[in-house]
Scaffold this motif. Structure first.
Motif, PDB file in Angstrom:
ATOM      1  N   ILE A 152       0.833  -1.206   0.000  1.00  0.00           N
ATOM      2  CA  ILE A 152       0.000   0.000   0.000  1.00  0.00           C
ATOM      3  C   ILE A 152       0.866   1.255   0.000  1.00  0.00           C
ATOM      4  N   LEU A 153       1.836   1.310   0.899  1.00  0.00           N
ATOM      5  CA  LEU A 153       2.687   2.500   0.981  1.00  0.00           C
ATOM      6  C   LEU A 153       3.526   2.678  -0.279  1.00  0.00           C
ATOM      7  N   LEU A 176      -4.742   5.783   6.618  1.00  0.00           N
ATOM      8  CA  LEU A 176      -3.430   6.343   6.930  1.00  0.00           C
ATOM      9  C   LEU A 176      -3.431   7.083   8.261  1.00  0.00           C
ATOM     10  N   SER A 177      -4.530   7.762   8.566  1.00  0.00           N
ATOM     11  CA  SER A 177      -4.618   8.487   9.832  1.00  0.00           C
ATOM     12  C   SER A 177      -4.580   7.532  11.016  1.00  0.00           C
ATOM     13  N   LYS A 178      -5.309   6.445  10.914  1.00  0.00           N
ATOM     14  CA  LYS A 178      -5.289   5.451  11.986  1.00  0.00           C
ATOM     15  C   LYS A 178      -3.916   4.787  12.056  1.00  0.00           C
ATOM     16  N   LEU A 179      -3.285   4.582  10.902  1.00  0.00           N
ATOM     17  CA  LEU A 179      -1.966   3.975  10.848  1.00  0.00           C
ATOM     18  C   LEU A 179      -0.909   4.888  11.469  1.00  0.00           C
ATOM     19  N   ALA A 180      -1.062   6.198  11.263  1.00  0.00           N
ATOM     20  CA  ALA A 180      -0.097   7.166  11.807  1.00  0.00           C
ATOM     21  C   ALA A 180      -0.067   7.146  13.328  1.00  0.00           C
ATOM     22  N   ASP A 185       6.177   6.681  10.784  1.00  0.00           N
ATOM     23  CA  ASP A 185       6.761   6.498   9.456  1.00  0.00           C
ATOM     24  C   ASP A 185       6.527   7.782   8.671  1.00  0.00           C
ATOM     25  N   PRO A 186       7.573   8.501   8.308  1.00  0.00           N
ATOM     26  CA  PRO A 186       7.403   9.783   7.598  1.00  0.00           C
ATOM     27  C   PRO A 186       6.658   9.638   6.278  1.00  0.00           C
ATOM     28  N   ILE A 192      -0.401  11.627   3.332  1.00  0.00           N
ATOM     29  CA  ILE A 192      -1.556  12.385   3.823  1.00  0.00           C
ATOM     30  C   ILE A 192      -1.469  13.837   3.376  1.00  0.00           C
ATOM     31  N   GLN A 193      -0.287  14.434   3.541  1.00  0.00           N
ATOM     32  CA  GLN A 193      -0.105  15.839   3.165  1.00  0.00           C
ATOM     33  C   GLN A 193      -0.317  16.046   1.671  1.00  0.00           C
TER      34      GLN A 193
END
Length: 371
Positions: A152-153, A176-180, A185-186, A192-193
């Motif tokens: 995915i990444l 991604l928000s839940k993963l963050a 992981d930058p 997201i940004q």
């Protein structure tokens, strides 16, 4: 990987997590099941003059679960599994919990080349993270989902080079928000940004063209993207959002170019209050009050009814100060359920995204996160 009802743990060996699950052979062909599914969905609507229980919804879902041939969250078995885990906990039903776990194992070993959120690997990853976070499962995310996580990444890491992905994959931010919250992981924050910046660029262009007589964009689509954008900013706690995009929208509202939206008003209220942004109160209140007045409950889909009820009932949104049409908030729960079930999309009545699995979650736990 362990799963549990509250205070009840059932062990499972690691080997089982990587094997295809065994199940009973269906007594009917899939085509017969699909035909029966639509017929029974219509009967379910007709039968809604009687009180619908969580057991009724579970029974219907399980009867036709084998007609679901995809693994994703919104329309597949990941969403069904999540709904059944929630219902099993509510009903204190260990057998139903085992069934939910069975479907989850099927999902985790299935082939899926879609990286998206609604029906792809990102939505499955979200399902797994949600179940772990809320103590439905005890397992290690990396152990179960390491390969899919990497894929995915890798897929989205170059997202800035493909602008079309920015809009069509904006809902991956839920995953991604839940993963963050789990991983430092930058790459996660970068993706997201980039997605937010892509949406903001699109909205800036569309809003600037809004007042042009020759504007050819579909304004309802732009308004829907803006509402989703606000919802994602709120969900992700994204602090680097574009203030100019908010201002552009407010200017259009003051010029009478925007139709009031209850949901947009609520999310604007949450974001501006959280970040201490002043000067938009009149527009926000206008959105909420006019949005309520403009609601036509008979035209709402199942998903829209559930989402609006959850949004208005949430204490943080303080909608109680505004008059709510009785057609939306019924005094009797069975009346509300009857009205919601009339709007089930008969072509896909089972899904988490817009069907009975979503209704089951809403019916058993109104405090749960529904996307």
């Amino acid at each position: 990987m362990n799963r549990k009802l509250k205070n009840n743990r059932i062990g499972m060996s690691k080997a089982l997590t990587i094997r295809h699950c065994e199940g009973e052979s269906p007594k009917q062909s899939t085509d017969d099941k699909r035909s029966g599914l639509l017929h029974s969905a219509r009967n379910a609507v007709d039968a809604c003059r009687h009180k619908v229980t969580a057991h009724d919804i579970v029974k219907f879902l399980l009867r036709y679960a084998d007609t679901i041939d995809i693994s994703g969250l919104f329309n597949g078995k990941a969403g069904l599994s999540l709904a059944l885990f929630v219902a099993a906990d509510h009903l204190r039903d260990e057998q139903l919990q085992d069934t939910a776990f069975h479907f989850l194992k099927e999902v985790l070993v299935s082939k899926n080349n879609d990286f998206g959120f609604e029906n792809g690997l990102s939505g499955i990853g979200y399902t797994l993270l949600y179940l772990i976070e809320h103590k439905f499962l005890e397992t290690d995310y990396d152990e179960i989902f390491r390969t899919q996580h990497k894929d995915i990444l890798n897929h989205y890491e170059q997202i800035a080079t493909n602008p079309s992905l920015l809009l069509t994959n904006q809902t991956i931010i839920y995953f991604l928000s839940k993963l963050a919250d789990l991983k430092d992981d930058p790459r996660i924050k970068m993706i997201i940004q980039k997605i937010f910046e892509g949406i903001e660029l699109f909205l800036t262009i569309q809003f600037n063209d809004y007042i042009d007589f020759h504007y050819v964009g579909v304004k309802t689509d732009v308004a829907a993207i803006y509402k989703t954008y606000l919802k994602l900013v709120d969900y992700a706690g994204y602090a680097d959002f574009s203030h100019s995009v908010l201002e552009d929208y407010i200017v259009l509202c003051r010029q009478g170019k925007i139709i009031s939206s209850l949901e947009t008003g609520i999310y604007l209220k949450k974001i501006t209050e959280k970040h201490h942004i002043r000067g938009y109160e009149y527009i926000i209140n206008d959105h909420i009050s006019n949005g309520l007045k403009n609601l036509h409950p008979q035209t709402l889909t199942l998903k829209e009814k559930i989402d609006l009820e959850l949004l208005m009932q949430h204490p943080a949104n303080q909608i109680k100060a505004v008059e709510i049409p009785l057609e939306i908030v019924s005094k009797r729960k069975d009346d509300a359920l009857r009205n919601v079930m009339k709007t089930i999309e008969l072509s896909n009545p089972l899904g988490y995204g817009a069907g009975l699995a979503r209704l089951l979650i809403y019916y058993t736990d109104k405090n749960i996160e529904l996307l």
